[in-house]
Write an enzyme that holds these catalytic residues in place. Structure first.
Site, PDB file in Angstrom:
ATOM      1  N   LYS A 113       0.981  -1.158  -0.116  1.00 49.35           N
ATOM      2  CA  LYS A 113       0.083  -0.047  -0.190  1.00 49.35           C
ATOM      3  C   LYS A 113       0.854   1.401   0.129  1.00 49.35           C
ATOM      4  CE  LYS A 113      -4.014  -2.237   0.502  1.00 49.35           C
ATOM      5  NZ  LYS A 113      -3.590  -3.609   0.605  1.00 49.35           N
TER       6      LYS A 113
HETATM    7  C1  LIG Z   1      -4.455  -4.716   0.262  1.00 50.88           C
HETATM    8  C2  LIG Z   1      -3.508  -5.856   0.099  1.00 50.88           C
HETATM    9  C3  LIG Z   1      -3.906  -7.043  -0.730  1.00 50.88           C
HETATM   10  C4  LIG Z   1      -4.935  -7.124  -1.989  1.00 50.88           C
HETATM   11  O1  LIG Z   1      -4.784  -5.999  -2.667  1.00 50.88           O
HETATM   12  P1  LIG Z   1      -6.004  -5.468  -3.505  1.00 50.88           P
HETATM   13  O2  LIG Z   1      -5.606  -4.510  -4.332  1.00 50.88           O
HETATM   14  O3  LIG Z   1      -6.999  -4.960  -2.458  1.00 50.88           O
HETATM   15  O4  LIG Z   1      -6.515  -6.516  -4.314  1.00 50.88           O
HETATM   16  C5  LIG Z   1      -3.072  -7.961  -0.635  1.00 50.88           C
HETATM   17  N1  LIG Z   1      -1.977  -8.239   0.073  1.00 50.88           N
HETATM   18  C6  LIG Z   1      -1.773  -7.266   1.121  1.00 50.88           C
HETATM   19  C7  LIG Z   1      -0.626  -7.473   2.063  1.00 50.88           C
HETATM   20  C8  LIG Z   1      -2.694  -6.081   1.061  1.00 50.88           C
HETATM   21  O5  LIG Z   1      -2.429  -5.218   2.022  1.00 50.88           O
END
Ligand SMILES: *Cc1c(COP(=O)(O)O)cnc(C)c1O
Length: 495
Positions: A113
């Site tokens: 993120k």
């Molecule tokens: C948010 C997240 C995901 C999923 O990503 P999306 O873009 O919502 O599909 C997968 N792994 C981790 C560690 C995340 O923080």
């Protein structure tokens, strides 16, 4: 300036600029903003080899964000991808057991993120200036654990913004929770809700859609926006690292320029994998997109049958950032797959809301051959972590392990030997309990903060400093609320 236009997935007559789209976050009628036409890359695959991360980020993002002045966009990028990341390459590629792990967790909060949320605050404040918006921006965010912390980190103490984060009180790891509740910054507010991520996300969307509340807050000088991947300003920065991964694959000799790669993405809200799809539409040679889910496998079923059905039990798993049954960005995908048929998207989203299920038309099903999907439950995930650790001494987090398990399964099933990049979305330090429990029973049911130190010993390295101090930091946020109290909580925070 050649200003590219954005429209809503539910209303093609909306035409706004990217800075308006970034500021608004979500369209009034509930649709998501998408570029009217996805841009094509205006650099070559060879060029990628010469670009550092920041240069590549500029070359990709400017195609989407062309109402940003050159120097402004460059400044946003340089402020975002700096020493906050613990490696100057920003997103290193590691080759383990014939797969290529694109490590997207080297930012300040140890999850992918950070790749987008370290730049979003700058994109937003620049947009605010361009749009001459003088109200204070209130970022409302629902989180399954990682977005919340990354958004808090990005927006803390950014002038002209406030941020409110809702997380499922019982649906995040100990480390994730502590990361959020210890957040500093006078403009931050963190709330646990008695519900799951979908409840949080639905609650936030309802607040966005509440015209009365909007008016009330406008009078007080506030305007809402979103840091979730429903915001196009979140999605575009994620397109960059798929190009970057390709460059690294070529450099290490795993593919030749022009050859194709696969990508495997552990998926929740469908944002990360959609960014990969955008990269392909721009011209990056991607063969297959492999969508990996945990036991909440609503997307696996969707890609198999063309039916999206959220009428099922919600599972709390060891990959909590993917514990999602309503995958927001699939809406953008449906829009692109249906040749931008906003009426159809409206119909499908209406059915999802009212009946909890929809089926896509036959011709759209035919379009989806680019995608493969699979899932791994907690047990398979744990076994995969252990296997890769035992064989290669490489410790994956649970989300990455879901992706790797699904990839192995895909490869056995299809014999597709295309070089494959696995989006490695979090550091194992973030999910210490599950990861340590997977490699040895002796670690099961131990305190996460003790296990952090065990993990550090095991890996024979220093744990990231952002994690080290968590245990002793002051807990600043203690509010917990019911799902139907979210609106009141927002009102209270904003006075
Ligand atoms: C948010 C997240 C995901 C999923 O990503 P999306 O873009 O919502 O599909 C997968 N792994 C981790 C560690 C995340 O923080």
């Amino acid at each position: 300036m050649n200003v590219s236009e954005y429209q809503s997935t539910r209303n093609r007559n909306i035409n706004i600029t990217c800075t308006e789209a970034i500021l608004q976050g979500i369209s009034k009628e509930g649709g998501l903003f998408v570029p009217k036409a996805l841009p094509k890359m205006d650099f070559t695959l060879e060029n990628i080899l010469e670009f550092d991360y920041q240069t590549l980020a500029y070359r990709v993002m400017r195609l989407f964000f062309d109402d940003f002045k050159v120097e402004d966009l460059k400044e946003c990028i340089n402020k975002a991808y700096d020493e906050k990341f613990d490696t100057s390459v920003i997103a290193p590629l590691k080759t383990i057991l014939s797969a290529h792990f694109l490590e997207l967790f080297h930012g300040p909060t140890l999850a992918f993120k950070d790749m987008a949320l370290s730049i979003l605050p700058y994109l937003m404040t620049t947009s605010k200036t361009y749009q001459q918006e003088d109200k204070e921006i209130v970022i409302l965010t629902a989180t399954s654990g990682d977005t919340g912390k990354a958004a808090l980190e990005g927006f803390a103490n950014v002038a002209g913004t406030r941020i409110i984060v809702f997380f499922p009180e019982d649906g995040v790891s100990d480390v994730q929770k502590r990361q959020m509740t210890t957040q500093k910054g006078d403009n931050t507010f963190v709330v646990g809700i008695k519900g799951n991520f979908d409840d949080a996300q639905t609650g936030v969307k309802q607040i966005f859609a509440d015209a009365e509340l909007e008016k009330e807050l406008a009078q007080k000088g506030y305007v809402f926006s979103s840091a979730n991947s429903i915001n196009i300003g979140r999605l575009v920065p994620q397109v960059v690292y798929y190009f970057y991964a390709y460059g690294q694959l070529v450099k290490e000799g795993s593919i030749k320029v022009g050859e194709r790669m696969n990508v495997v993405v552990p998926t929740g809200n469908f944002g990360n994998i959609l960014a990969a799809y955008y990269a392909k539409e721009m011209g990056l040679p991607i063969h297959k997109f492999i969508c990996a889910s945990n036991k909440n496998k609503v997307l696996t079923d969707f890609f198999e049958k063309g039916i999206y059905d959220r009428r099922r039990d919600f599972h709390i798993t060891n990959s909590p950032s993917m514990d999602i049954l309503i995958s927001s960005n699939l809406e953008r995908f449906l829009y692109h797959m249906s040749n931008e048929n906003a009426e159809l998207v409206n119909e499908l989203m209406g059915a999802l809301k009212d009946q909890g299920v929809y089926e896509i038309p036959e011709d759209m099903k035919q379009n989806m051959g680019l995608f493969a999907a699979g899932y791994a439950d907690d047990e398979v995930t744990a076994k995969t972590i252990r296997k890769v650790y035992d064989e290669e001494n490489y410790l994956m987090d649970t989300h990455t392990a879901v992706a790797y398990a699904v990839y192995e399964d895909y490869k056995n099933r299809t014999q597709d030997m295309t070089p494959t990049v696995i989006a490695s979305t979090a550091s194992p330090y973030k999910f210490t309990g599950s990861v340590m429990g997977a490699i040895d029973n002796q670690y099961k049911a131990q305190d996460d903060f003790i296990l952090l130190k065990e993990m550090e010993k095991l890996l024979n390295e220093k744990m990231p400093s952002t994690i080290r101090d968590l245990e002793t930091m002051e807990i600043k946020h203690k509010t917990i609320c019911e799902v139907d109290e979210m609106k009141q909580v927002v009102r209270a925070f904003l006075g």
